[in-house]
Design a protein around this motif. Structure first.
Motif, PDB file in Angstrom:
ATOM      1  N   ALA A  13     -13.123  27.773  53.399  1.00  0.00           N
ATOM      2  CA  ALA A  13     -12.810  29.045  54.058  1.00  0.00           C
ATOM      3  C   ALA A  13     -11.300  29.273  54.122  1.00  0.00           C
ATOM      4  CB  ALA A  13     -13.408  29.059  55.459  1.00  0.00           C
ATOM      5  N   LEU A  14     -10.542  28.219  54.418  1.00  0.00           N
ATOM      6  CA  LEU A  14      -9.086  28.363  54.467  1.00  0.00           C
ATOM      7  C   LEU A  14      -8.525  28.703  53.093  1.00  0.00           C
ATOM      8  CD1 LEU A  14      -8.210  25.382  56.847  1.00  0.00           C
ATOM      9  CD2 LEU A  14      -7.909  27.814  57.344  1.00  0.00           C
ATOM     10  N   ASP A  51      -1.629  35.403  63.964  1.00  0.00           N
ATOM     11  CA  ASP A  51      -0.555  34.448  63.691  1.00  0.00           C
ATOM     12  C   ASP A  51      -1.104  33.027  63.598  1.00  0.00           C
ATOM     13  OD1 ASP A  51       1.139  36.573  63.730  1.00  0.00           O
ATOM     14  OD2 ASP A  51       2.190  36.019  65.581  1.00  0.00           O
ATOM     15  N   ASP A  52      -2.018  32.671  64.494  1.00  0.00           N
ATOM     16  CA  ASP A  52      -2.591  31.317  64.473  1.00  0.00           C
ATOM     17  C   ASP A  52      -3.333  31.049  63.163  1.00  0.00           C
ATOM     18  OD1 ASP A  52      -1.614  30.697  66.945  1.00  0.00           O
ATOM     19  OD2 ASP A  52      -3.481  31.079  68.026  1.00  0.00           O
ATOM     20  N   GLU A  53      -4.090  32.045  62.702  1.00  0.00           N
ATOM     21  CA  GLU A  53      -4.821  31.865  61.451  1.00  0.00           C
ATOM     22  C   GLU A  53      -3.875  31.703  60.271  1.00  0.00           C
ATOM     23  OE1 GLU A  53      -8.995  34.271  61.796  1.00  0.00           O
ATOM     24  OE2 GLU A  53      -7.171  35.473  61.860  1.00  0.00           O
ATOM     25  N   LEU A  54      -2.793  32.478  60.256  1.00  0.00           N
ATOM     26  CA  LEU A  54      -1.828  32.396  59.155  1.00  0.00           C
ATOM     27  C   LEU A  54      -1.147  31.037  59.126  1.00  0.00           C
ATOM     28  CD1 LEU A  54      -0.319  35.979  59.494  1.00  0.00           C
ATOM     29  CD2 LEU A  54      -1.688  35.131  57.577  1.00  0.00           C
ATOM     30  N   VAL A  55      -0.833  30.500  60.301  1.00  0.00           N
ATOM     31  CA  VAL A  55      -0.213  29.168  60.361  1.00  0.00           C
ATOM     32  C   VAL A  55      -1.209  28.112  59.892  1.00  0.00           C
ATOM     33  CG1 VAL A  55       0.712  27.400  61.916  1.00  0.00           C
ATOM     34  CG2 VAL A  55       1.452  29.784  62.133  1.00  0.00           C
ATOM     35  N   GLN A  56      -2.477  28.244  60.291  1.00  0.00           N
ATOM     36  CA  GLN A  56      -3.496  27.293  59.852  1.00  0.00           C
ATOM     37  C   GLN A  56      -3.637  27.308  58.328  1.00  0.00           C
ATOM     38  OE1 GLN A  56      -7.200  28.010  61.885  1.00  0.00           O
ATOM     39  NE2 GLN A  56      -6.205  28.097  63.892  1.00  0.00           N
ATOM     40  N   ILE A  57      -3.657  28.505  57.756  1.00  0.00           N
ATOM     41  CA  ILE A  57      -3.768  28.627  56.304  1.00  0.00           C
ATOM     42  C   ILE A  57      -2.568  27.970  55.630  1.00  0.00           C
ATOM     43  CG2 ILE A  57      -3.816  30.269  54.368  1.00  0.00           C
ATOM     44  CD1 ILE A  57      -5.218  32.227  56.414  1.00  0.00           C
ATOM     45  N   TYR A  58      -1.369  28.243  56.152  1.00  0.00           N
ATOM     46  CA  TYR A  58      -0.149  27.649  55.590  1.00  0.00           C
ATOM     47  C   TYR A  58      -0.206  26.124  55.670  1.00  0.00           C
ATOM     48  CZ  TYR A  58       4.656  26.017  55.356  1.00  0.00           C
ATOM     49  OH  TYR A  58       5.803  25.310  55.023  1.00  0.00           O
ATOM     50  N   LYS A  59      -0.577  25.586  56.825  1.00  0.00           N
ATOM     51  CA  LYS A  59      -0.629  24.139  57.016  1.00  0.00           C
ATOM     52  C   LYS A  59      -1.629  23.499  56.058  1.00  0.00           C
ATOM     53  CE  LYS A  59      -0.943  22.510  61.136  1.00  0.00           C
ATOM     54  NZ  LYS A  59       0.050  21.444  60.951  1.00  0.00           N
ATOM     55  N   TYR A  60      -2.758  24.180  55.869  1.00  0.00           N
ATOM     56  CA  TYR A  60      -3.751  23.626  54.961  1.00  0.00           C
ATOM     57  C   TYR A  60      -3.220  23.556  53.536  1.00  0.00           C
ATOM     58  CZ  TYR A  60      -7.665  23.109  51.881  1.00  0.00           C
ATOM     59  OH  TYR A  60      -8.473  22.666  50.874  1.00  0.00           O
ATOM     60  N   VAL A  61      -2.620  24.647  53.069  1.00  0.00           N
ATOM     61  CA  VAL A  61      -2.149  24.694  51.680  1.00  0.00           C
ATOM     62  C   VAL A  61      -1.013  23.690  51.468  1.00  0.00           C
ATOM     63  CG1 VAL A  61      -1.192  26.152  49.856  1.00  0.00           C
ATOM     64  CG2 VAL A  61      -2.859  27.099  51.446  1.00  0.00           C
ATOM     65  N   VAL A  62      -0.122  23.534  52.459  1.00  0.00           N
ATOM     66  CA  VAL A  62       0.958  22.535  52.354  1.00  0.00           C
ATOM     67  C   VAL A  62       0.371  21.138  52.203  1.00  0.00           C
ATOM     68  CG1 VAL A  62       2.800  21.373  53.630  1.00  0.00           C
ATOM     69  CG2 VAL A  62       2.717  23.858  53.557  1.00  0.00           C
ATOM     70  N   SER A  63      -0.557  20.790  53.083  1.00  0.00           N
ATOM     71  CA  SER A  63      -1.146  19.452  53.044  1.00  0.00           C
ATOM     72  C   SER A  63      -1.949  19.229  51.767  1.00  0.00           C
ATOM     73  CB  SER A  63      -2.044  19.236  54.266  1.00  0.00           C
ATOM     74  OG  SER A  63      -1.285  19.282  55.454  1.00  0.00           O
ATOM     75  N   ASP A  91     -10.714  12.835  54.359  1.00  0.00           N
ATOM     76  CA  ASP A  91     -12.090  12.713  53.873  1.00  0.00           C
ATOM     77  C   ASP A  91     -12.204  13.052  52.391  1.00  0.00           C
ATOM     78  OD1 ASP A  91     -13.070  11.903  56.227  1.00  0.00           O
ATOM     79  OD2 ASP A  91     -13.846  13.849  56.870  1.00  0.00           O
ATOM     80  N   GLU A  92     -11.483  14.070  51.953  1.00  0.00           N
ATOM     81  CA  GLU A  92     -11.655  14.542  50.591  1.00  0.00           C
ATOM     82  C   GLU A  92     -10.299  14.758  49.948  1.00  0.00           C
ATOM     83  OE1 GLU A  92     -14.547  17.585  49.790  1.00  0.00           O
ATOM     84  OE2 GLU A  92     -15.336  17.377  51.792  1.00  0.00           O
ATOM     85  N   VAL A  93      -9.870  13.796  49.153  1.00  0.00           N
ATOM     86  CA  VAL A  93      -8.577  13.859  48.493  1.00  0.00           C
ATOM     87  C   VAL A  93      -8.787  14.171  47.016  1.00  0.00           C
ATOM     88  CG1 VAL A  93      -6.508  12.595  47.871  1.00  0.00           C
ATOM     89  CG2 VAL A  93      -7.550  12.225  50.100  1.00  0.00           C
ATOM     90  N   GLY A  94      -7.971  15.111  46.502  1.00  0.00           N
ATOM     91  CA  GLY A  94      -7.985  15.383  45.075  1.00  0.00           C
ATOM     92  C   GLY A  94      -9.052  16.360  44.634  1.00  0.00           C
ATOM     93  N   THR A  95      -9.671  17.063  45.582  1.00  0.00           N
ATOM     94  CA  THR A  95     -10.643  18.075  45.204  1.00  0.00           C
ATOM     95  C   THR A  95      -9.921  19.406  45.077  1.00  0.00           C
ATOM     96  OG1 THR A  95     -11.164  18.497  47.518  1.00  0.00           O
ATOM     97  CG2 THR A  95     -12.537  16.906  46.344  1.00  0.00           C
ATOM     98  N   THR A  96     -10.512  20.299  44.287  1.00  0.00           N
ATOM     99  CA  THR A  96      -9.948  21.632  44.112  1.00  0.00           C
ATOM    100  C   THR A  96     -10.934  22.638  44.664  1.00  0.00           C
ATOM    101  OG1 THR A  96      -8.796  20.946  42.124  1.00  0.00           O
ATOM    102  CG2 THR A  96      -9.118  23.319  42.441  1.00  0.00           C
ATOM    103  N   GLU A  97     -10.456  23.512  45.538  1.00  0.00           N
ATOM    104  CA  GLU A  97     -11.324  24.500  46.150  1.00  0.00           C
ATOM    105  C   GLU A  97     -10.987  25.857  45.592  1.00  0.00           C
ATOM    106  OE1 GLU A  97      -8.924  22.981  47.647  1.00  0.00           O
ATOM    107  OE2 GLU A  97      -9.724  21.379  48.881  1.00  0.00           O
ATOM    108  N   GLU A  98     -12.022  26.607  45.235  1.00  0.00           N
ATOM    109  CA  GLU A  98     -11.833  27.957  44.751  1.00  0.00           C
ATOM    110  C   GLU A  98     -12.815  28.864  45.488  1.00  0.00           C
ATOM    111  OE1 GLU A  98      -9.504  28.772  42.859  1.00  0.00           O
ATOM    112  OE2 GLU A  98      -8.883  26.920  41.905  1.00  0.00           O
ATOM    113  N   MET A  99     -12.551  30.156  45.413  1.00  0.00           N
ATOM    114  CA  MET A  99     -13.508  31.114  45.974  1.00  0.00           C
ATOM    115  C   MET A  99     -14.772  31.127  45.130  1.00  0.00           C
ATOM    116  SD  MET A  99     -11.305  34.374  47.234  1.00  0.00           S
ATOM    117  CE  MET A  99     -12.764  35.113  47.929  1.00  0.00           C
TER     118      MET A  99
END
Length: 340
Positions: free
Chosen positions: A244-245, A265-277, A332-340
């Motif tokens: 979802a992110l 704003d909270d959702e945008l920060v969550q999205i940013y944090k996810y993509v950075v990590s 839990d899940e390293v190296g996976t690629t998520e797409e829509m």
């Protein structure tokens, strides 16, 4: 343009595939206020094919015009030219009230009709069109999802291919072929679950696939993920949160000027944090699927978050629940690629 089709007619197996295609063409030009109107073979062929009309289609449509009159959809008031297939007809049962209880109908678009009837395929296009109509007719009107733009309904189905095939009087193998053709043409989209559940007898059973229009694929995926969460529990919920992110990230970067305002704003920060990590994990294991952060980094709330992280004022612990949740997901899940 939307074309409303009576399910009782579409599912009638006494009518041929070209009878149904001709019915679709007639409904595309039909006006309920005109009890008598003119139809011709060429006119209906144009509705189905556009200007590039196969010669064999003319013969089929000409026959179907008469067959549909015999079936009782209309009366032929006057044959203007029997040889070419031109008639004045009078409505008998073309009209139906979509608000009437017990009346069931399917809605397709004229663009979908043209796309299917002009596919570069050796398969019978009229059969493919009938199959598509029956697929759309199995969408569940009661199921819905909440999206960033409101509530979405009537977009997803999940009955078996065998049942859909039976509606068109074709076997399972042909149904599989037709699904693939329409998927490849980006008319339909199928979400195939890779999870299994236990029956009451303890045996594993695969989850029925979810399907719908290609243009609704993001909504179909969201519905399928939520469905998995409901029946499989927290581990699936964690994976679906990641999806979802990433889906929100893809939505934002597709049109930043329009879509950024849809999120808090909270959702945008969550999205940013996810993509950075996610980017960091991808780099650690040598993968190259690194997502561009420039759009997110130009958002004021994200800039404030970045500044806060860099300042580390008084060694204050700024870790939040969402930080912990995201960290757990990445572990839990390293190296996976998520797409829509």
């Amino acid at each position: 343009m939307d074309i409303f089709l009576n399910k009782d007619i579409v599912k009638n197996l006494d009518l041929s595939n070209y009878d149904i295609a001709t019915y679709v063409a007639i409904r595309s030009i039909y006006h309920s206020t005109k009890k008598e109107f003119y139809i011709s073979t060429e006119m209906l062929a144009y509705e189905l094919y556009g200007c590039d009309i196969p010669e064999r289609a003319i013969v089929q449509i000409k026959t179907s015009i008469v067959r549909l009159a015999e079936f009782g959809l209309y009366d032929i008031v006057q044959p203007l030219n029997k040889k070419s297939g031109s008639y004045v007809v009078k409505d008998k049962s073309l009209y139906f009230d979509t608000n009437e209880e017990g009346v069931y109908f399917t809605v397709i678009s004229s663009d979908e009709v043209r796309k299917i009837m002009t596919l570069d395929s050796k398969k019978n296009k009229a059969a493919l069109l009938r199959f598509f109509i029956n697929v759309v007719g199995t969408f569940n009107r009661k199921h819905k999802i909440n999206t960033d733009t409101g509530t979405k309904t009537n977009f997803v189905g999940f009955v078996s291919q065998s049942y859909i095939g039976s509606l068109s009087d074709i076997n399972d193998g042909v149904a599989v072929d037709y699904f693939k053709i329409l998927e490849d043409a980006k008319v339909l989209y199928v979400y195939r679950h890779n999870q299994a559940i236990k029956n009451n007898d303890g045996k594993l059973k695969s989850i029925t696939n979810h399907y719908g229009r290609f243009e609704d694929r993001a909504y179909i995926e969201q519905f399928a993920w939520e469905y998995e969460e409901n029946i499989l529990g927290s581990n699936t919920k964690k994976a679906n949160t990641k999806r979802a992110l990433m889906a929100k990230y893809n939505f934002i970067v597709s049109d930043p000027e329009k879509n950024i305002s849809r999120y808090t704003d909270d959702e945008l920060v969550q999205i940013y944090k996810y993509v950075v990590s996610r980017n960091e994990k991808q780099q650690e294991i040598g993968l190259t699927d690194i997502r561009d952060l420039s759009v997110l980094e130009n958002i004021s709330c994200v800039q404030s978050y970045i500044a806060l992280q860099e300042s580390d004022v008084n060694n204050t612990d700024t870790t939040t629940d969402i930080d912990n949740m995201l960290d757990a997901m990445f572990d839990d899940e390293v190296g996976t690629t998520e797409e829509m």
